[in-house]
Design an enzyme around this catalytic site. Structure first.
Site, PDB file in Angstrom:
ATOM      1  N   HIS A 190      71.257  62.594 -26.400  1.00 10.67           N
ATOM      2  CA  HIS A 190      69.875  62.261 -26.718  1.00 10.67           C
ATOM      3  C   HIS A 190      68.984  63.495 -26.616  1.00 10.67           C
ATOM      4  CE1 HIS A 190      71.480  58.270 -25.602  1.00 10.67           C
ATOM      5  NE2 HIS A 190      70.553  57.800 -26.424  1.00 10.67           N
ATOM      6  N   ASP A 216      75.596  57.586 -34.794  1.00 11.33           N
ATOM      7  CA  ASP A 216      74.654  57.356 -33.710  1.00 11.33           C
ATOM      8  C   ASP A 216      73.261  57.673 -34.267  1.00 11.33           C
ATOM      9  OD1 ASP A 216      73.770  56.712 -31.184  1.00 11.33           O
ATOM     10  OD2 ASP A 216      75.123  58.083 -30.138  1.00 11.33           O
TER      11      ASP A 216
END
Length: 476
Positions: free
Chosen positions: A178, A250
Site C-alpha cells: 500500500h 490488486d
C-alpha cells in the site's frame, strides 16, 4: 476495430465508490458495460449496496474483500464471526476451514455478492511482514496449500466465486505494498518450493479468480512488478500453473505501482501482461472514464492488442456466467442452519500458557498497534467488549504506539497486544507490565512473542469470536 471497443474497456474495470448509496455516475458506468464494482466498509449497508448494483446491472460482478478475521467489510462494526487464516492454520483442520469458508460464502450469497477477494494464499515466510501476518494460514507451504484449497471449496460450494491472492506470493516481504513496492528476494527454485504451492492448489481446486500482487520478483522480472509483468502473469500463472480463470489486479492506487505510472498506464500495462480485470478501489467518475479512455487509446495505437482486451473481457464475463449458474448451490447453502464453525475454530485456535481466571471486572489496556491500510478498523480486537459482557464494570484504556503504560492498579489487569513478535516496543511494554504486575494476563491477537505474564493467551487473529473465546477462557 470492434465497434463497441469502449464497452470492452469498461468490462475489464472493477472500481469502488464512496458513500452508502450507489452514485448516479456509477449507474451510468454500469449502463455502459462496467464489468464489476468492489465494495468496502465505507459502502455500508453492503447488502443494500450489492442489491442496488445487481438491480441496475444483473450481470455486473459485485466483489468484496471478506477474508474473515482482521479483514472484514461486512462485519466491520463488531468484528468478524470467523477467525482469520492464521487461526485456521494453527488448528490445521481442513474440514473446519472448509466450513468457515462456506460460512463466509453463505453470508455473501445472502447479500448478492458475486466474488470474494479471498483467500489470502501467501506463505508468511517472513515474521517481519507488515501486511500479511495473520492473514496467512502460516509459514509452511504445504499447510497453506491445503487450507487454501479447503477455503476455496467452502466459498465456492456456497455459490460465490473465490479469489486466491496475492500472486506470486506476498509472504516474504518487509514492505507494505500500500505504501511502497516490496521486493521478494527469492530464487526461481525457492519460489516454486515455497510461494507457488498454494496457488497451484487453488488452481487445482477450481478457483474462479486469482489476484496478482504489486511485488517486484527479480527472479521472474527484474524490472516490473508482477502486476505489470508478462513473465509473471502470462508465462508463469497461465503457462506453468495452467490458470485460465479471471486474473484481477490488486488496487492500482496502491503506492507500489502508483508511484511508477499514471493509473491509465498501469491499467494498460496490466492488461497487456495478462490481467483481465483492473481493480481501482478509490476512483472518481473522471478517473474511471480516464481509465476506460486509456485502454481504448492503447488498442487504437496498437500498444494493447484488441484480442488481448477481448480475451480479458471474456474472462470477466465468465465469472459472471459461472455465478449465474450457481443459483441452486446458493439456495441450498442459504437454507442450511447457521454453522458455529467460526466460534468453534476460534476456541480451537486459542493457545494458552499459564493459568489465570478473572473473578472481577479487569482494567484492560489495549495497545493500539497500527494495522496496514487493508484493515478498516482502528483497533477492533473486541476483547474489552467480550470481557465486559461477562464481567460488567470492565474498563478499557487505549495505549497509542510508543506511549507509556498507564497505572495498572491492584485489581485484575489484562494487557492486549498485537504482533508482539514483530514490534520491539510492544515487547518492552509487556516486559514492563509483567515487572509491575506479575499477575497480569497478556492477550496477543497477532503473531505472538514468547509467552509472558501469569497467563498468556494467543488468539492468532482479530475477530469477534476470537475475543469471545479468550473471554470464555478467562471467565469460566
Amino acid at each position: 476495430m470492434t465497434p463497441d471497443l469502449s464497452r470492452l474497456a469498461m468490462t475489464v474495470l472493477q472500481p469502488g465508490y464512496a458513500g452508502a448509496s450507489l452514485p448516479d455516475w456509477m449507474r451510468g458506468a454500469l449502463d455502459q458495460g462496467l464489468g464489476g464494482v468492489v465494495l468496502f466498509a465505507r459502502n455500508h449497508p453492503l447488502d443494500r449496496a450489492a442489491r442496488q448494483i445487481r438491480a441496475h446491472s444483473p450481470d455486473a460482478i459485485v466483489a468484496v474483500d471478506e477474508e474473515g478475521g482482521t479483514i472484514t467489510r461486512f462485519e466491520v462494526e463488531h468484528g468478524s464471526s470467523v477467525p482469520g487464516n492464521r487461526a485456521l492454520g494453527v488448528v490445521d483442520d481442513v474440514k473446519l476451514t472448509e466450513r468457515v469458508g462456506r460460512q463466509l460464502g453463505r453470508m455473501l450469497a445472502g447479500a448478492g455478492v458475486t466474488l470474494d477477494y479471498a483467500p489470502t494464499a501467501d506463505v508468511n515466510a517472513n515474521p517481519a511482514n507488515p501486511v500479511i501476518g495473520v492473514r496467512s494460514f502460516g509459514p509452511d507451504p504445504d499447510l497453506v496449500a491445503r487450507h487454501t484449497a479447503a477455503y476455496v471449496a467452502g466459498v465456492q460450494g456456497a455459490g460465490v466465486a473465490a479469489c486466491a491472492k496475492h500472486f506470486p506470493g506476498h509472504g516474504d516481504t518487509t514492505t507494505d505494498s500500500h505504501l511502497a513496492l516490496p521486493t521478494v528476494h527469492a530464487s526461481r527454485d525457492l519460489l516454486a518450493e515455497r510461494d507457488l504451492p498454494p496457488f497451484r492448489a487453488a488452481v487445482e481446486a477450481g478457483v474462479r479468480s486469482i489476484m496478482c500482487g504489486h511485488l517486484l520478483v527479480p527472479a521472474l522480472d527484474p524490472d516490473l512488478p508482477a502486476t505489470l509483468s508478462r513473465a509473471a502473469l502470462t508465462e508463469l500463472l497461465r503457462g506453468e500453473l495452467g490458470f485460465d480463470g479471471m486474473l484481477v489486479t490488486d488496487a492500482i492506487e496502491m503506492r507500489a505501482v502508483a508511484a511508477m505510472f499514471e493509473p491509465g498506464e498501469i491499467a494498460v500495462r496490466a492488461l497487456a501482461a495478462g490481467a483481465d480485470a483492473v481493480c481501482a478501489g478509490h476512483v472518481t467518475e473522471d478517473g474511471l472514464y480516464a481509465l476506460r479512455d486509456a485502454v481504448v487509446e492503447a488498442v487504437r495505437s496498437g500498444t494493447l492488442p484488441e484480442e488481448r482486451l477481448a480475451e480479458a473481457a471474456a474472462r470477466v464475463r465468465a465469472v459472471s456466467a459461472w455465478y449465474a449458474g450457481q443459483a441452486a448451490l446458493r439456495d441450498q447453502a442459504l437454507a442450511e442452519p447457521d454453522d458455529p464453525a467460526g466460534l468453534e475454530a476460534a476456541r480451537a485456535a486459542l493457545t494458552v500458557t499459564g493459568a489465570a481466571r478473572l473473578t472481577g471486572p479487569p482494567l484492560v489496556v489495549e495497545v493500539n498497534t497500527r494495522h496496514s491500510q487493508a484493515v478498516d478498523q482502528v483497533n477492533p480486537t473486541g476483547v474489552t467488549a467480550a470481557l465486559a459482557a461477562a464481567l460488567p464494570g470492565t474498563r478499557r484504556v487505549p495505549l497509542e504506539p510508543g506511549a507509556a503504560l498507564p497505572p495498572l492498579g491492584t485489581g485484575p489487569a489484562v494487557l492486549v497486544v498485537h504482533d508482539a513478535a514483530r514490534h520491539p516496543w510492544v515487547r518492552e511494554r509487556i516486559e514492563q507490565a509483567v515487572r509491575e504486575r506479575p499477575d497480569i494476563v497478556v492477550i496477543d491477537t497477532g503473531i505472538p512473542a514468547e509467552p509472558a505474564g501469569a497467563a498468556h493467551l494467543a488468539t492468532h487473529g482479530i475477530s469477534r469470536v476470537s475475543a469471545q473465546a479468550a473471554a470464555e477462557r478467562l471467565t469460566s
